[in-house]
Scaffold this motif. Structure first.
Motif, PDB file in Angstrom:
ATOM      1  N   ALA A 272       0.832  -1.217   0.000  1.00 55.75           N
ATOM      2  CA  ALA A 272       0.000   0.000   0.000  1.00 55.75           C
ATOM      3  C   ALA A 272       0.853   1.247   0.000  1.00 55.75           C
ATOM      4  O   ALA A 272       0.494   2.271   0.580  1.00 55.75           O
ATOM      5  N   SER A 273       2.005   1.178  -0.661  1.00 53.08           N
ATOM      6  CA  SER A 273       2.882   2.351  -0.670  1.00 53.08           C
ATOM      7  C   SER A 273       3.574   2.501  -2.024  1.00 53.08           C
ATOM      8  O   SER A 273       4.379   1.658  -2.416  1.00 53.08           O
ATOM      9  N   SER A 274       3.235   3.591  -2.731  1.00 47.57           N
ATOM     10  CA  SER A 274       3.910   3.859  -4.010  1.00 47.57           C
ATOM     11  C   SER A 274       5.398   4.047  -3.774  1.00 47.57           C
ATOM     12  O   SER A 274       6.222   3.639  -4.583  1.00 47.57           O
ATOM     13  N   MET A 308      -1.214  10.340  -8.224  1.00 42.26           N
ATOM     14  CA  MET A 308      -2.001   9.367  -7.469  1.00 42.26           C
ATOM     15  C   MET A 308      -3.414   9.294  -8.016  1.00 42.26           C
ATOM     16  O   MET A 308      -4.365   9.822  -7.430  1.00 42.26           O
ATOM     17  N   THR A 311      -5.808   7.225  -5.821  1.00 44.59           N
ATOM     18  CA  THR A 311      -6.179   7.993  -4.633  1.00 44.59           C
ATOM     19  C   THR A 311      -7.224   9.050  -4.993  1.00 44.59           C
ATOM     20  O   THR A 311      -8.194   9.261  -4.262  1.00 44.59           O
ATOM     21  N   GLY A 351       3.537   9.236  -1.515  1.00 48.03           N
ATOM     22  CA  GLY A 351       2.826   7.974  -1.684  1.00 48.03           C
ATOM     23  C   GLY A 351       3.137   6.981  -0.587  1.00 48.03           C
ATOM     24  O   GLY A 351       3.972   6.106  -0.741  1.00 48.03           O
ATOM     25  N   VAL A 352       2.484   7.142   0.538  1.00 49.10           N
ATOM     26  CA  VAL A 352       2.661   6.185   1.640  1.00 49.10           C
ATOM     27  C   VAL A 352       1.270   5.718   2.088  1.00 49.10           C
ATOM     28  O   VAL A 352       0.282   6.375   1.758  1.00 49.10           O
ATOM     29  N   PRO A 353       1.198   4.621   2.834  1.00 48.60           N
ATOM     30  CA  PRO A 353      -0.132   4.109   3.178  1.00 48.60           C
ATOM     31  C   PRO A 353      -1.003   5.139   3.893  1.00 48.60           C
ATOM     32  O   PRO A 353      -0.533   5.867   4.767  1.00 48.60           O
ATOM     33  N   GLY A 354      -2.251   5.196   3.478  1.00 53.15           N
ATOM     34  CA  GLY A 354      -3.238   5.999   4.194  1.00 53.15           C
ATOM     35  C   GLY A 354      -3.221   7.488   3.917  1.00 53.15           C
ATOM     36  O   GLY A 354      -4.084   8.215   4.410  1.00 53.15           O
ATOM     37  N   VAL A 355      -2.287   7.944   3.103  1.00 54.87           N
ATOM     38  CA  VAL A 355      -2.187   9.389   2.902  1.00 54.87           C
ATOM     39  C   VAL A 355      -3.417   9.935   2.172  1.00 54.87           C
ATOM     40  O   VAL A 355      -3.777  11.100   2.303  1.00 54.87           O
ATOM     41  N   GLY A 356      -4.079   9.048   1.426  1.00 51.43           N
ATOM     42  CA  GLY A 356      -5.264   9.465   0.688  1.00 51.43           C
ATOM     43  C   GLY A 356      -6.319  10.080   1.590  1.00 51.43           C
ATOM     44  O   GLY A 356      -7.037  11.003   1.202  1.00 51.43           O
ATOM     45  N   ASP A 385      -6.981   1.160  -0.096  1.00 50.93           N
ATOM     46  CA  ASP A 385      -5.656   1.757  -0.195  1.00 50.93           C
ATOM     47  C   ASP A 385      -4.740   0.851  -1.017  1.00 50.93           C
ATOM     48  O   ASP A 385      -3.998   1.284  -1.898  1.00 50.93           O
ATOM     49  N   ARG A 388      -5.893   1.037  -4.678  1.00 52.60           N
ATOM     50  CA  ARG A 388      -5.599   2.293  -5.387  1.00 52.60           C
ATOM     51  C   ARG A 388      -4.100   2.500  -5.550  1.00 52.60           C
ATOM     52  O   ARG A 388      -3.659   3.124  -6.519  1.00 52.60           O
ATOM     53  N   THR A 389      -3.303   1.945  -4.622  1.00 50.28           N
ATOM     54  CA  THR A 389      -1.855   2.069  -4.778  1.00 50.28           C
ATOM     55  C   THR A 389      -1.392   1.315  -6.029  1.00 50.28           C
ATOM     56  O   THR A 389      -0.505   1.776  -6.752  1.00 50.28           O
ATOM     57  N   ASN A 392      -2.066   3.605  -8.745  1.00 51.41           N
ATOM     58  CA  ASN A 392      -1.114   4.717  -8.730  1.00 51.41           C
ATOM     59  C   ASN A 392       0.196   4.351  -9.433  1.00 51.41           C
ATOM     60  O   ASN A 392       0.695   5.097 -10.272  1.00 51.41           O
TER      61      ASN A 392
HETATM   62  N1  ASP Z   1      -1.120   4.485  -0.383  1.00 51.44           N
HETATM   63  C1  ASP Z   1      -1.203   5.322  -1.527  1.00 51.44           C
HETATM   64  C2  ASP Z   1       0.124   5.339  -2.254  1.00 51.44           C
HETATM   65  O1  ASP Z   1       1.147   5.107  -1.656  1.00 51.44           O
HETATM   66  C3  ASP Z   1      -1.626   6.709  -1.189  1.00 51.44           C
HETATM   67  C4  ASP Z   1      -3.036   6.683  -0.645  1.00 51.44           C
HETATM   68  O2  ASP Z   1      -3.951   6.651  -1.453  1.00 51.44           O
HETATM   69  O3  ASP Z   1      -3.232   6.654   0.553  1.00 51.44           O
HETATM   70  O4  ASP Z   1       0.170   5.573  -3.422  1.00 51.44           O
END
Ligand code: ASP
Length: 431
Positions: A272-274, A308, A311, A351-356, A385, A388-389, A392
């Motif tokens: 879950a992390s770009s 993203m 996201t 692009g890290v988990p949950g940032v959306g 998440d 969508r990652t 992304n």
């Molecule tokens: N986790 C997504 C990413 O790293 C960002 C997000 O949508 O929370 O691309």
């Protein structure tokens, strides 16, 4: 070699399947078991999964810095750098705007959240602030490049590496020594990434099993409408927007592209992390899709930070969903505001988990919707998440291929070769 090639993707897929199954079983049968929860879910799975993600992240800054310096130097002149930046920026922003428009359209038609029963007041959500655009621009220049690297601030690392690479080019013979060193270092770091890939099946298994053990599937049911609209919009955008872009703008075969993106998508899905997926995505676009390092070393890390689309899709659907739940009507101007805010918000958030969800708070605020509404969808967010990652990172790779093609920096034989050498496979690196 072809057999080995298959085996990594295959192993990861098996790991995901088994992880999903075991995770769901634990969730259904052993939710109360202290031993299973303590020893496996919060013990082994958590530790192994975290080590795997940490190992991937460990490679991001060195890999991006070293390969970007090499890439910029290989470009040779500053004007092509400007052109590539403009092209990739334009494509990244356009695809994001398309993604969110699609999501808003689909959500408006399907209407998720109408007649939603759960009382919103029973949930709470503390929103963190997304940074304003002006601040993002100022912060692109690192006052301290070492701090930027140690904190993993990708835009800052990119800016420093670009300047460094340009200076290497301008330094003539002396620069050549530095460049040789960086090129050699690039090979060494590539091998480090290969070693970490050996961990992939185990790491992916642990990540997926833990996610499903904690989240379960039953959480999806009350939010099935919202979940399905996001999932469908993600699928439509990935298949059609990227497919058409690759075919019409890049003149490339989308099916081959998607075929070769599978393992990158699996990594993105599991982590879950770009950002954590940068090393895998970079290797894949260069070695399997044929994009030259001079383009990919810039566009992939840039995309992981500013592009993203998945996201943005979640934000579009979530906005309509929350508006429906609270019985608030959104007009055309609100829709346009959502498109603009979500597109711009994606630039400043990594692009890290949950940032959306952080970005969503900003979008909701802009159109006057209650930010607490986020609490309604938070239950299914982890799963979305992951999905969508995957979208992304697919967008980052698609734009990279198109920009590379337009710069005559895409090795078309590699792109078209279904079995193009896959050096993610450690054993195949022994040339
Ligand atoms: N986790 C997504 C990413 O790293 C960002 C997000 O949508 O929370 O691309």
């Amino acid at each position: 070699m072809a057999k080995q090639k298959k085996s990594l993707t295959f192993q990861i897929m098996i790991a995901m399947g088994v992880g999903t199954l075991i995770g769901i079983l634990i969730n259904l049968l052993f939710k109360e078991s202290v031993i299973i929860q303590g020893f496996f879910v919060d013990g082994v799975f958590h530790i192994v999964g975290s080590i795997f993600v940490a190992a991937l992240k460990m490679m991001v800054v060195p890999l991006v810095f070293v390969s970007l310096v090499g890439g910029v130097t290989a470009l040779g002149d500053i004007s092509s750098l400007g052109r590539i930046s403009l092209k990739s920026l334009a494509l990244y922003l356009t695809t994001t705007a398309v993604a969110i428009t699609l999501a808003l359209g689909l959500a408006a038609v399907v209407g998720p959240g109408q007649g939603f029963e759960a009382g919103a007041e029973t949930f709470t959500f503390q929103a963190k602030e997304a940074p304003p655009l002006g601040q993002v621009l100022v912060e692109m220049v690192p006052a301290n490049p070492f701090r930027a690297m140690s904190e993993g601030k990708m835009l800052q690392v990119i800016v420093f590496a670009l300047l460094f690479g340009i200076a290497v080019t301008l330094s003539g013979k002396k620069g050549q020594h530095v460049l040789n060193f960086f090129n050699d270092l690039n090979v060494v770091i590539g091998h480090m990434v290969d070693i970490i890939m050996k961990l992939a099946p185990v790491g992916v298994f642990a990540l997926i099993a833990r996610t499903f053990a904690t989240e379960g599937l039953d959480i999806i049911l009350p939010l099935a409408g919202y979940f399905l609209v996001v999932a469908s919009a993600l699928l439509i955008h990935a298949a059609f927007s990227y497919g058409l872009l690759l075919r019409l703008v890049g003149g490339l075969n989308p099916l081959l592209f998607f075929y070769k993106m599978r393992s990158v998508q699996l990594f993105a899905f599991s982590t879950a992390s770009s950002n954590a997926t940068i090393p895998v995505n970079l290797k894949n676009v260069e070695e399997r899709l044929g994009a030259n390092n001079s383009i990919a070393s810039f566009t992939i890390p840039l995309g992981a930070t500013i592009n993203m689309d998945g996201t943005a899709i979640m934000q579009g659907v979530a906005t309509v969903f929350i508006a429906n739940v609270y019985g608030i009507d959104l007009g055309v101007s609100e829709f346009l505001t959502v498109i603009l805010t979500a597109t711009l918000a994606s630039i400043g958030t990594a692009g890290v988990p949950g940032v959306g969800l952080v970005m969503l708070a900003m979008v909701l605020g802009q159109v006057g919707l209650p930010v607490e509404g986020i609490a309604l969808i938070i239950g299914v967010d982890r799963l979305l998440d992951m999905m969508r990652t995957a979208v992304n990172v697919t967008g980052d790779a698609a734009v990279t291929c198109i920009v590379a093609k337009s710069e005559k920096a895409l090795h078309i034989e590699t792109f078209n070769d279904r079995r193009a050498l896959y050096r993610l496979e450690p054993e195949s690196n022994s040339q």
